[in-house]
Write a protein that holds these residues in place. Sequence first.
Motif, PDB file in Angstrom:
ATOM      1  N   ASN A 233       3.834   2.591  -1.117  1.00 13.35           N
ATOM      2  CA  ASN A 233       5.036   3.053  -0.472  1.00 13.35           C
ATOM      3  C   ASN A 233       5.336   4.502  -0.875  1.00 13.35           C
ATOM      4  OD1 ASN A 233       7.551   2.867   0.900  1.00 13.35           O
ATOM      5  ND2 ASN A 233       8.565   2.472  -1.051  1.00 13.35           N
ATOM      6  N   PHE A 234       5.682   5.354   0.097  1.00  9.08           N
ATOM      7  CA  PHE A 234       5.896   6.768  -0.201  1.00  9.08           C
ATOM      8  C   PHE A 234       7.336   7.224   0.058  1.00  9.08           C
ATOM      9  CE2 PHE A 234       1.298   6.566   0.560  1.00  9.08           C
ATOM     10  CZ  PHE A 234       0.845   7.211  -0.586  1.00  9.08           C
ATOM     11  N   ASP A 235       8.259   6.308   0.396  1.00  9.96           N
ATOM     12  CA  ASP A 235       9.638   6.732   0.572  1.00  9.96           C
ATOM     13  C   ASP A 235      10.364   6.681  -0.769  1.00  9.96           C
ATOM     14  OD1 ASP A 235      10.311   4.120   0.055  1.00  9.96           O
ATOM     15  OD2 ASP A 235      10.512   3.574   2.165  1.00  9.96           O
ATOM     16  N   ASP A 236      11.685   6.845  -0.750  1.00 12.46           N
ATOM     17  CA  ASP A 236      12.450   6.944  -1.989  1.00 12.46           C
ATOM     18  C   ASP A 236      12.587   5.609  -2.717  1.00 12.46           C
ATOM     19  OD1 ASP A 236      12.823   9.627  -1.599  1.00 12.46           O
ATOM     20  OD2 ASP A 236      14.728   9.382  -0.536  1.00 12.46           O
ATOM     21  N   THR A 237      12.333   4.509  -2.034  1.00 15.91           N
ATOM     22  CA  THR A 237      12.410   3.183  -2.642  1.00 15.91           C
ATOM     23  C   THR A 237      11.011   2.709  -2.987  1.00 15.91           C
ATOM     24  OG1 THR A 237      14.363   2.617  -1.318  1.00 15.91           O
ATOM     25  CG2 THR A 237      13.154   0.806  -2.325  1.00 15.91           C
TER      26      THR A 237
ATOM     27  N   MET B  65       1.390 -16.347  -4.778  1.00 17.61           N
ATOM     28  CA  MET B  65       2.754 -16.005  -5.175  1.00 17.61           C
ATOM     29  C   MET B  65       3.111 -14.593  -4.718  1.00 17.61           C
ATOM     30  SD  MET B  65       2.963 -17.636  -9.027  1.00 17.61           S
ATOM     31  CE  MET B  65       4.658 -17.085  -9.329  1.00 17.61           C
ATOM     32  N   ILE B  66       2.187 -13.663  -4.890  1.00 17.43           N
ATOM     33  CA  ILE B  66       2.428 -12.276  -4.469  1.00 17.43           C
ATOM     34  C   ILE B  66       2.624 -12.202  -2.954  1.00 17.43           C
ATOM     35  CG2 ILE B  66       1.346 -10.001  -4.252  1.00 17.43           C
ATOM     36  CD1 ILE B  66       0.057 -10.507  -7.001  1.00 17.43           C
ATOM     37  N   GLU B  67       1.771 -12.900  -2.221  1.00 13.36           N
ATOM     38  CA  GLU B  67       1.886 -12.901  -0.760  1.00 13.36           C
ATOM     39  C   GLU B  67       3.223 -13.496  -0.316  1.00 13.36           C
ATOM     40  OE1 GLU B  67      -2.834 -13.250   0.497  1.00 13.36           O
ATOM     41  OE2 GLU B  67      -1.625 -15.068   0.300  1.00 13.36           O
ATOM     42  N   LYS B  68       3.654 -14.575  -0.976  1.00  8.53           N
ATOM     43  CA  LYS B  68       4.918 -15.225  -0.607  1.00  8.53           C
ATOM     44  C   LYS B  68       6.107 -14.337  -0.950  1.00  8.53           C
ATOM     45  CE  LYS B  68       7.072 -18.946   0.923  1.00  8.53           C
ATOM     46  NZ  LYS B  68       8.485 -18.504   0.917  1.00  8.53           N
ATOM     47  N   LEU B  69       6.061 -13.650  -2.079  1.00  5.32           N
ATOM     48  CA  LEU B  69       7.141 -12.737  -2.447  1.00  5.32           C
ATOM     49  C   LEU B  69       7.292 -11.627  -1.408  1.00  5.32           C
ATOM     50  CD1 LEU B  69       6.506 -12.425  -6.293  1.00  5.32           C
ATOM     51  CD2 LEU B  69       8.578 -13.347  -5.233  1.00  5.32           C
ATOM     52  N   CYS B  70       6.173 -11.064  -0.997  1.00  7.48           N
ATOM     53  CA  CYS B  70       6.214 -10.001   0.009  1.00  7.48           C
ATOM     54  C   CYS B  70       6.712 -10.534   1.353  1.00  7.48           C
ATOM     55  CB  CYS B  70       4.838  -9.363   0.170  1.00  7.48           C
ATOM     56  SG  CYS B  70       4.303  -8.405  -1.265  1.00  7.48           S
ATOM     57  N   GLU B  71       6.290 -11.729   1.693  1.00 11.26           N
ATOM     58  CA  GLU B  71       6.736 -12.336   2.955  1.00 11.26           C
ATOM     59  C   GLU B  71       8.244 -12.562   2.945  1.00 11.26           C
ATOM     60  OE1 GLU B  71       6.256 -16.623   5.309  1.00 11.26           O
ATOM     61  OE2 GLU B  71       4.693 -15.982   3.901  1.00 11.26           O
TER      62      GLU B  71
ATOM     63  N   GLU C 298       0.857  -3.688   0.933  1.00 11.30           N
ATOM     64  CA  GLU C 298       0.437  -2.320   0.601  1.00 11.30           C
ATOM     65  C   GLU C 298       1.611  -1.433   0.169  1.00 11.30           C
ATOM     66  OE1 GLU C 298       0.167  -2.702   5.195  1.00 11.30           O
ATOM     67  OE2 GLU C 298      -0.321  -3.891   3.426  1.00 11.30           O
ATOM     68  N   ASP C 299       2.841  -1.903   0.393  1.00 10.91           N
ATOM     69  CA  ASP C 299       4.017  -1.141  -0.034  1.00 10.91           C
ATOM     70  C   ASP C 299       4.422  -1.439  -1.475  1.00 10.91           C
ATOM     71  OD1 ASP C 299       4.280   0.185   2.371  1.00 10.91           O
ATOM     72  OD2 ASP C 299       5.578  -1.347   3.247  1.00 10.91           O
ATOM     73  N   VAL C 300       3.748  -2.400  -2.104  1.00 12.03           N
ATOM     74  CA  VAL C 300       4.042  -2.719  -3.503  1.00 12.03           C
ATOM     75  C   VAL C 300       3.483  -1.611  -4.390  1.00 12.03           C
ATOM     76  CG1 VAL C 300       3.626  -4.338  -5.390  1.00 12.03           C
ATOM     77  CG2 VAL C 300       4.062  -5.203  -3.082  1.00 12.03           C
ATOM     78  N   ASP C 301       4.324  -1.050  -5.239  1.00 10.11           N
ATOM     79  CA  ASP C 301       3.923   0.088  -6.064  1.00 10.11           C
ATOM     80  C   ASP C 301       3.374  -0.310  -7.424  1.00 10.11           C
ATOM     81  OD1 ASP C 301       4.945   2.696  -4.569  1.00 10.11           O
ATOM     82  OD2 ASP C 301       6.466   1.143  -4.304  1.00 10.11           O
TER      83      ASP C 301
ATOM     84  N   LEU D  74      -4.463  -4.380  -4.908  1.00 11.68           N
ATOM     85  CA  LEU D  74      -3.402  -4.131  -5.885  1.00 11.68           C
ATOM     86  C   LEU D  74      -3.925  -3.952  -7.307  1.00 11.68           C
ATOM     87  CD1 LEU D  74      -0.671  -6.724  -4.795  1.00 11.68           C
ATOM     88  CD2 LEU D  74      -0.563  -4.239  -4.554  1.00 11.68           C
ATOM     89  N   SER D  75      -5.219  -4.101  -7.515  1.00 15.39           N
ATOM     90  CA  SER D  75      -5.752  -4.112  -8.875  1.00 15.39           C
ATOM     91  C   SER D  75      -5.480  -2.803  -9.632  1.00 15.39           C
ATOM     92  CB  SER D  75      -7.255  -4.401  -8.859  1.00 15.39           C
ATOM     93  OG  SER D  75      -7.955  -3.435  -8.107  1.00 15.39           O
TER      94      SER D  75
END
Length: 226
Positions: free
Chosen positions: A2-6, A55-61, A68-71, A98-99
């Motif tokens: 993610n490249f915005d302010d958040t 778990m990661i996929e469900k959190l993002c969903e 891909e926006d996870v920093d 994400l590695s």
Amino acid sequence: MNFDDTYYIIGIDGGATNSRGVLFSNNGITLAAILDRGTNIALDGEAASKRIALMIEKLCEDAEINIEDVDAVGLGLAGASDEDGRDMIFKALDALKLSRRSIIMNDAEASYEVSCPGGLGILVTVGTGVICIGRNESSKICRVAGDGHAHGDIGSGFWIGKKAIMEIERVSRKHKFLTVDAYSNDKEKEMMYSWNLTAKTILHTEEWKKLFLESKYTGDFYWFKP
């Protein structure tokens, strides 16, 4: 990325019995949370790596963001020193791209950083297993126990349960009977964990038999299964 302010961060606390995950933003707002089964990578690295990826996929969903926006991803996992298990985790993270944005440490070490932010103190954490971590003024770290609940961690939840079974055997004059939560296959395991809200110890029937043998339990027992 993610490249915005958040920017978005995922944290997962993976114990031997339960795992908790949270996705939050840089301003501290929790966007999604999840509770799942244990992810001890030393016990079953393959199952743990698949569960963490899900778990990661469900959190993002649930947070309605793209993976891909996870920093950043921080994983505090039981059995994190197991090299084969770590390799499986990073392989699963690599599949999610994400590695390179992830860090893995022992679940107790992660808890220590939160509980002792000044870098000094002693932490005793008791769950399925038990571990004690301390750090002195010279930043020297000392660890006691933490060998794993299956390897005799004295004072752990598993140890207490085993001692309870041994005490039942000791004080019983004649008849003994136990009812325990169990499963015989992956489908039953999934059903049991999905349905059960209170029980903390759910084992495969063969694991229960092994525990009874180690505890020298000679009484009768009944499987509570889906």
